[in-house]
Design a protein around this motif. Structure first.
Motif, PDB file in Angstrom:
ATOM      1  N   ARG A   1       0.600  -1.362  -0.016  1.00 16.65           N
ATOM      2  CA  ARG A   1       0.447   0.182   0.429  1.00 16.65           C
ATOM      3  C   ARG A   1       0.934   1.151   0.214  1.00 16.65           C
ATOM      4  N   GLN A   2       0.319   1.961  -0.256  1.00 16.36           N
ATOM      5  CA  GLN A   2       1.162   3.458  -0.735  1.00 16.36           C
ATOM      6  C   GLN A   2       0.105   4.814  -0.062  1.00 16.36           C
ATOM      7  N   GLY A   3       0.700   5.348   0.847  1.00 18.18           N
ATOM      8  CA  GLY A   3      -0.677   6.081   1.342  1.00 18.18           C
ATOM      9  C   GLY A   3      -0.339   7.741   1.186  1.00 18.18           C
ATOM     10  N   PRO A   4      -0.681   8.608   1.230  1.00 15.07           N
ATOM     11  CA  PRO A   4      -0.462   9.959   0.286  1.00 15.07           C
ATOM     12  C   PRO A   4       0.475  10.519   1.213  1.00 15.07           C
ATOM     13  N   GLY A   5       1.860  10.685   0.209  1.00 14.20           N
ATOM     14  CA  GLY A   5       3.185  11.482   0.958  1.00 14.20           C
ATOM     15  C   GLY A   5       4.177  10.120   1.239  1.00 14.20           C
ATOM     16  N   LYS A   6       3.530   8.946   1.081  1.00 17.39           N
ATOM     17  CA  LYS A   6       4.363   7.948   2.137  1.00 17.39           C
ATOM     18  C   LYS A   6       5.000   7.021   0.600  1.00 17.39           C
ATOM     19  N   GLU A   7       5.831   6.088   1.115  1.00 17.94           N
ATOM     20  CA  GLU A   7       6.748   5.074   0.213  1.00 17.94           C
ATOM     21  C   GLU A   7       5.625   3.931   0.262  1.00 17.94           C
ATOM     22  N   ARG A   8       5.907   3.284  -0.186  1.00 15.92           N
ATOM     23  CA  ARG A   8       5.104   2.126  -0.544  1.00 15.92           C
ATOM     24  C   ARG A   8       5.282   1.043   0.134  1.00 15.92           C
ATOM     25  N   GLU A   9       4.519   0.102   0.888  1.00 16.88           N
ATOM     26  CA  GLU A   9       4.823  -1.167   2.125  1.00 16.88           C
ATOM     27  C   GLU A   9       3.823  -1.828   1.993  1.00 16.88           C
ATOM     28  N   TYR A  10       5.025  -2.790   2.357  1.00 18.48           N
ATOM     29  CA  TYR A  10       3.950  -4.456   1.785  1.00 18.48           C
ATOM     30  C   TYR A  10       3.599  -4.071   3.410  1.00 18.48           C
ATOM     31  N   VAL A  11       2.594  -5.192   3.072  1.00 19.72           N
ATOM     32  CA  VAL A  11       1.052  -5.102   3.902  1.00 19.72           C
ATOM     33  C   VAL A  11       0.837  -6.998   3.945  1.00 19.72           C
ATOM     34  N   GLY A  12       1.057  -7.352   3.493  1.00 18.49           N
ATOM     35  CA  GLY A  12       0.719  -9.137   3.647  1.00 18.49           C
ATOM     36  C   GLY A  12       1.442  -9.252   2.853  1.00 18.49           C
ATOM     37  N   GLY A  13       1.250 -11.441   2.826  1.00 17.84           N
ATOM     38  CA  GLY A  13       1.525 -12.067   1.469  1.00 17.84           C
ATOM     39  C   GLY A  13       2.164 -13.723   1.980  1.00 17.84           C
ATOM     40  N   PHE A  14       2.095 -14.318   1.011  1.00 17.84           N
ATOM     41  CA  PHE A  14       2.692 -15.334   0.875  1.00 17.84           C
ATOM     42  C   PHE A  14       3.300 -15.900   0.629  1.00 17.84           C
ATOM     43  N   SER A  15       4.425 -16.824   0.931  1.00 19.67           N
ATOM     44  CA  SER A  15       5.280 -16.882  -0.124  1.00 19.67           C
ATOM     45  C   SER A  15       4.588 -18.105  -1.005  1.00 19.67           C
ATOM     46  N   ARG A  16       6.196 -18.824  -2.089  1.00 23.44           N
ATOM     47  CA  ARG A  16       5.488 -18.694  -3.291  1.00 23.44           C
ATOM     48  C   ARG A  16       5.166 -20.758  -2.979  1.00 23.44           C
ATOM     49  N   THR A  17       5.385 -21.424  -1.924  1.00 24.28           N
ATOM     50  CA  THR A  17       4.853 -22.135  -1.649  1.00 24.28           C
ATOM     51  C   THR A  17       3.743 -22.137  -1.065  1.00 24.28           C
ATOM     52  N   GLY A  18       3.336 -20.748  -1.081  1.00 28.47           N
ATOM     53  CA  GLY A  18       2.034 -20.947  -0.183  1.00 28.47           C
ATOM     54  C   GLY A  18       1.986 -21.225   1.049  1.00 28.47           C
ATOM     55  N   GLY A  19       3.380 -21.516   2.421  1.00 30.27           N
ATOM     56  CA  GLY A  19       3.660 -22.523   3.223  1.00 30.27           C
ATOM     57  C   GLY A  19       3.575 -21.208   4.274  1.00 30.27           C
ATOM     58  N   TYR A  20       4.136 -20.033   4.197  1.00 27.06           N
ATOM     59  CA  TYR A  20       4.117 -19.026   4.678  1.00 27.06           C
ATOM     60  C   TYR A  20       3.459 -18.032   4.980  1.00 27.06           C
ATOM     61  N   THR A  21       2.661 -16.940   5.484  1.00 26.06           N
ATOM     62  CA  THR A  21       1.956 -15.659   5.245  1.00 26.06           C
ATOM     63  C   THR A  21       3.028 -14.395   6.788  1.00 26.06           C
ATOM     64  N   TYR A  22       2.999 -13.539   6.118  1.00 29.10           N
ATOM     65  CA  TYR A  22       3.457 -12.492   6.240  1.00 29.10           C
ATOM     66  C   TYR A  22       2.813 -11.379   6.126  1.00 29.10           C
ATOM     67  N   TYR A  23       3.148 -10.467   7.816  1.00 27.78           N
ATOM     68  CA  TYR A  23       2.076  -9.286   7.998  1.00 27.78           C
ATOM     69  C   TYR A  23       3.376  -8.508   7.825  1.00 27.78           C
ATOM     70  N   ALA A  24       2.829  -6.995   7.716  1.00 22.63           N
ATOM     71  CA  ALA A  24       3.592  -5.710   8.447  1.00 22.63           C
ATOM     72  C   ALA A  24       3.091  -6.177   9.893  1.00 22.63           C
TER      73      ALA A  24
END
Length: 126
Positions: free
Chosen positions: A38-61
């Motif tokens: 996500r990228q808020g007004p005047g901010k850098e684009r930041e990671y929110v969450g997602g999956f590894s390639r295998t889908g075995g891991y999920t990550y969150y900010a």
């Protein structure tokens, strides 16, 4: 060539919920790492969450842990972002990203993703 299309954004009051979808086309996303940024007004684009390639891991900010949940439906080539307890500071353009080569330790790095959606606006009013 992979194409990603986000949907589900909009305006919501603080404390409310939204679910974003990201549909992939061109290839099966089954073996791709996928993420929301996500990228808020005047901010850098930041990671929110997602999956590894295998889908075995999920990550969150840290800023969204406990409030946002990522999920994916490989049969529909779709990834979701369920957002609850939304805050005004969650206001941003949300982007879907994917990559088939990214290693697990790099999933938070936006420079590692080859494919991006066009982004969708989420606005949280106070």
């Amino acid at each position: 060539q992979v194409q990603l299309v986000e949907s589900g954004g909009g305006l919501v009051q603080a404390g409310g919920s939204l679910r974003l979808s990201c549909v992939g086309s061109g290839r099966s996303m089954r073996t791709y790492a996928m993420a929301w940024f996500r990228q808020g007004p005047g901010k850098e684009r930041e990671y929110v969450g997602g999956f590894s390639r295998t889908g075995g891991y999920t990550y969150y900010a840290d800023s969204v842990k406990g409030r946002f949940t990522v999920s994916r439906d490989n049969a529909k080539n779709t990834m979701y972002l369920q957002m609850t307890s939304l805050k005004p500071e969650d206001t941003a353009v949300y982007f879907c990203a994917a990559d088939e080569r990214i290693i697990t330790s790099s999933v938070r790095l936006r420079s590692k993703y080859d494919y991006w959606g066009q982004g969708i606006q989420v606005t949280v009013s106070s």
